[in-house]
Motif scaffolding. Structure first.
Motif, mmCIF file in Angstrom:
data_model
loop_
_atom_site.group_PDB
_atom_site.id
_atom_site.type_symbol
_atom_site.label_atom_id
_atom_site.label_comp_id
_atom_site.label_asym_id
_atom_site.label_seq_id
_atom_site.Cartn_x
_atom_site.Cartn_y
_atom_site.Cartn_z
ATOM 1 N N UNK A 122 -17.195 -7.143 -20.624
ATOM 2 C CA UNK A 122 -16.280 -7.450 -19.535
ATOM 3 C C UNK A 122 -15.000 -8.020 -20.119
ATOM 4 N N UNK A 123 -13.905 -7.362 -19.802
ATOM 5 C CA UNK A 123 -12.602 -7.795 -20.303
ATOM 6 C C UNK A 123 -11.771 -8.215 -19.105
ATOM 7 N N UNK A 124 -11.120 -9.326 -19.213
ATOM 8 C CA UNK A 124 -10.300 -9.805 -18.107
ATOM 9 C C UNK A 124 -8.888 -10.076 -18.591
ATOM 10 N N UNK A 125 -7.920 -9.512 -17.893
ATOM 11 C CA UNK A 125 -6.518 -9.793 -18.197
ATOM 12 C C UNK A 125 -6.007 -10.679 -17.069
ATOM 13 N N UNK B 145 -14.157 1.269 -16.966
ATOM 14 C CA UNK B 145 -13.737 1.045 -15.581
ATOM 15 C C UNK B 145 -12.507 0.161 -15.576
ATOM 16 N N UNK B 146 -11.536 0.530 -14.740
ATOM 17 C CA UNK B 146 -10.291 -0.234 -14.614
ATOM 18 C C UNK B 146 -10.234 -0.730 -13.174
ATOM 19 N N UNK B 147 -10.444 -2.014 -12.998
ATOM 20 C CA UNK B 147 -10.530 -2.537 -11.628
ATOM 21 C C UNK B 147 -9.655 -3.767 -11.442
ATOM 22 N N UNK B 148 -9.266 -3.979 -10.219
ATOM 23 C CA UNK B 148 -8.534 -5.194 -9.877
ATOM 24 C C UNK B 148 -9.512 -6.359 -9.866
ATOM 25 N N UNK B 149 -9.005 -7.549 -10.006
ATOM 26 C CA UNK B 149 -9.933 -8.678 -10.082
ATOM 27 C C UNK B 149 -10.285 -9.162 -8.690
ATOM 28 N N UNK C 242 -17.466 -0.443 -20.553
ATOM 29 C CA UNK C 242 -16.451 -1.485 -20.579
ATOM 30 C C UNK C 242 -15.869 -1.624 -19.179
ATOM 31 N N UNK C 243 -15.785 -2.822 -18.696
ATOM 32 C CA UNK C 243 -15.143 -3.089 -17.409
ATOM 33 C C UNK C 243 -13.882 -3.889 -17.685
ATOM 34 N N UNK C 244 -12.739 -3.306 -17.359
ATOM 35 C CA UNK C 244 -11.470 -4.003 -17.543
ATOM 36 C C UNK C 244 -11.044 -4.525 -16.174
ATOM 37 N N UNK C 245 -11.079 -5.829 -16.017
ATOM 38 C CA UNK C 245 -10.643 -6.450 -14.770
ATOM 39 C C UNK C 245 -9.261 -6.999 -14.994
ATOM 40 N N UNK C 246 -8.380 -6.760 -14.048
ATOM 41 C CA UNK C 246 -7.014 -7.256 -14.217
ATOM 42 C C UNK C 246 -6.588 -8.059 -13.003
ATOM 43 N N UNK C 247 -5.854 -9.111 -13.286
ATOM 44 C CA UNK C 247 -5.249 -9.894 -12.212
ATOM 45 C C UNK C 247 -4.088 -9.070 -11.656
ATOM 46 N N UNK D 248 -3.243 -13.563 -15.091
ATOM 47 C CA UNK D 248 -1.858 -13.431 -14.616
ATOM 48 C C UNK D 248 -0.828 -13.762 -15.676
ATOM 49 N N UNK D 249 -1.214 -14.522 -16.725
ATOM 50 C CA UNK D 249 -0.245 -14.756 -17.795
ATOM 51 C C UNK D 249 -0.517 -13.840 -18.985
ATOM 52 N N UNK D 250 -1.200 -12.724 -18.710
ATOM 53 C CA UNK D 250 -1.427 -11.659 -19.674
ATOM 54 C C UNK D 250 -2.296 -12.060 -20.853
ATOM 55 N N UNK D 251 -3.118 -13.087 -20.677
ATOM 56 C CA UNK D 251 -4.093 -13.411 -21.710
ATOM 57 C C UNK D 251 -5.290 -12.483 -21.535
ATOM 58 N N UNK D 252 -5.820 -12.028 -22.643
ATOM 59 C CA UNK D 252 -6.943 -11.101 -22.590
ATOM 60 C C UNK D 252 -8.212 -11.855 -22.972
ATOM 61 N N UNK D 253 -9.196 -11.780 -22.115
ATOM 62 C CA UNK D 253 -10.477 -12.409 -22.416
ATOM 63 C C UNK D 253 -11.526 -11.326 -22.570
ATOM 64 N N UNK D 254 -12.214 -11.338 -23.717
ATOM 65 C CA UNK D 254 -13.323 -10.421 -23.922
ATOM 66 C C UNK D 254 -14.593 -11.251 -23.816
ATOM 67 N N UNK D 255 -15.384 -10.951 -22.809
ATOM 68 C CA UNK D 255 -16.602 -11.728 -22.534
ATOM 69 C C UNK D 255 -16.318 -13.232 -22.525
ATOM 70 N N UNK D 256 -15.210 -13.596 -21.905
ATOM 71 C CA UNK D 256 -14.903 -15.011 -21.724
ATOM 72 C C UNK D 256 -14.100 -15.653 -22.833
ATOM 73 N N UNK D 257 -13.930 -14.944 -23.978
ATOM 74 C CA UNK D 257 -13.176 -15.538 -25.078
ATOM 75 C C UNK D 257 -11.780 -14.944 -25.126
ATOM 76 N N UNK D 258 -10.776 -15.786 -25.237
ATOM 77 C CA UNK D 258 -9.406 -15.284 -25.311
ATOM 78 C C UNK D 258 -9.205 -14.566 -26.642
ATOM 79 N N UNK D 259 -8.716 -13.339 -26.557
ATOM 80 C CA UNK D 259 -8.643 -12.455 -27.712
ATOM 81 C C UNK D 259 -7.250 -11.830 -27.765
ATOM 82 N N UNK D 260 -6.786 -11.574 -28.967
ATOM 83 C CA UNK D 260 -5.520 -10.878 -29.131
ATOM 84 C C UNK D 260 -5.752 -9.387 -28.894
ATOM 85 N N UNK D 261 -4.703 -8.685 -28.428
ATOM 86 C CA UNK D 261 -4.830 -7.251 -28.134
ATOM 87 C C UNK D 261 -5.320 -6.461 -29.350
#
Lengths: 133, 134
Positions: free
Chosen positions: B61-64, B127-131, B98-103, B66-79
Motif C-alpha cells: 500500500x502506497x500513499x501519497x 490500482x490507482x485510487x483516491x484516498x 500494489x495499491x496507490x492511494x493519493x490525496x 497532500x504535501x506529496x510525501x510518499x509512504x510505502x506501507x506506512x514508511x515515508x520513502x523517496x520516489x
C-alpha cells in the motif's frame, strides 16, 4: 514518328508534364491517407516523464493544465461539461482510446474525477501522455 | 501561333488546370498533416464489479499525501526508493499487487511517477485510487 521532324525551331518548347503529375499524385495520395484530423487540446502542459508507455494512434485528446483546467479541442471546458463533450468525441472516434496530457503540477483529485467521467461517457481506455523525445 | 493540326495522331488533353488543382490539394494536405506521435501510460480504471471483493490478496500500500510525501506501507520513502521497496516485497510474494492511494490535493507528478515505478517493477495489478480520508 514523323512528329519531331515537323516541330519548327521557333515554336514554344513543350515539356511533358506526365511524369511530374504522376509524382504529385503519389504525394497527394500519401498525404490524404496519412492525414489524421486529431483535435488537439491546445493547452501547454509540462508532462510527467514516464517510462512504461505504449504508442496510441489517433486518440481523443484531453489536457489537464497546472491550474487544473481541462482543455478539449482548443477550448477550456468545465468539469460538468466534460461528459457531454466526451460523448460527442466518442461518437466521432468509436475506437474510444483517450489520451490525457497531464501537467505534473495538477492535482490527483481532478484527474480521478476526469477519469471517472470519461469512462462513464464511453471512453474505452485512458492513457497518460508522456514526454516524447 | 502556328498550331499544326494532327487529325490522326493521338488527341492531347491539356493537363495544366488539373495539375493546378492537384497542387493545391497537395499543399493543403501537407499543411494540415500532423504527424503526432503520442505515447502514454495506460491508466484505465478497472470496470466496476458487483461481486464481493476478492479474498485478501497481499498488496503493497502506497500513499501519497497532500504535501506529496510518499509512504510505502506506512514508511515515508523517496520516489527513487519506491521501486526497490516494491521489488523487495515482490521477491517475497511473487503475485503481490500494489495499491496507490493519493490525496486529492497531491500533485499528479508524484502520483503518476509512483504508478510508473510500480509498473516498472513488473507488478501486474496496480490500482490507482483516491484516498478515503486517513
Amino acid at each position: 514518328m514523323s512528329r519531331e521532324s515537323r516541330i519548327a525551331p521557333e515554336e514554344d518548347a513543350e515539356v511533358d508534364l506526365t511524369p511530374m503529375l504522376d509524382v504529385v499524385f503519389i504525394l497527394l495520395i500519401f498525404f490524404i491517407v496519412t492525414a489524421t484530423f486529431v483535435k488537439t487540446p491546445g493547452a501547454t502542459v509540462e508532462k510527467v516523464d514516464l517510462e512504461k508507455v505504449v504508442p496510441i494512434k489517433d486518440p481523443i485528446m484531453v489536457a489537464l493544465t497546472s491550474e487544473d483546467e481541462i482543455w478539449i479541442n482548443r477550448k477550456a471546458v468545465k468539469m460538468r461539461e466534460v461528459y457531454a463533450t466526451m460523448q460527442e468525441m466518442v461518437e466521432d472516434n468509436p475506437v474510444g482510446e483517450a489520451m490525457i496530457q497531464v501537467d505534473g503540477q495538477s492535482t490527483t483529485g481532478v484527474l480521478l474525477e476526469l477519469q471517472g467521467i470519461m469512462v462513464n461517457a464511453g471512453v474505452k481506455s485512458i492513457n497518460i501522455s508522456t514526454e516524447t523525445e | 501561333m502556328r498550331r499544326r493540326k494532327k487529325p490522326i495522331d493521338e488527341a492531347e488533353v491539356d493537363m495544366t488546370p488539373m495539375l493546378d488543382v492537384v497542387f493545391i490539394l497537395l499543399i493543403f494536405f501537407i499543411v494540415t498533416s500532423t504527424f503526432l506521435n503520442e505515447r502514454g501510460m495506460d491508466l484505465t480504471p478497472p470496470p466496476p464489479s458487483d461481486g464481493p471483493p476478492p479474498p485478501k490478496a497481499k498488496a503493497v500500500s502506497i500513499y501519497v499525501d497532500e504535501s506529496n510525501f510518499i509512504q510505502v506501507d506506512g514508511r515515508i520513502t523517496d520516489i527513487s526508493a519506491v521501486r526497490a521497496n516494491i521489488e523487495r516485497k515482490k521477491a517475497e510474494f511473487p503475485d503481490i499487487s500494489v495499491v496507490v492511494q493519493v490525496h486529492p490535493e497531491a500533485k499528479n507528478l508524484y502520483a503518476l511517477k509512483v504508478v510508473d515505478e510500480a509498473r516498472l517493477a513488473n507488478i501486474a495489478n496496480v490500482a490507482f485510487v483516491g484516498s478515503v480520508q486517513e
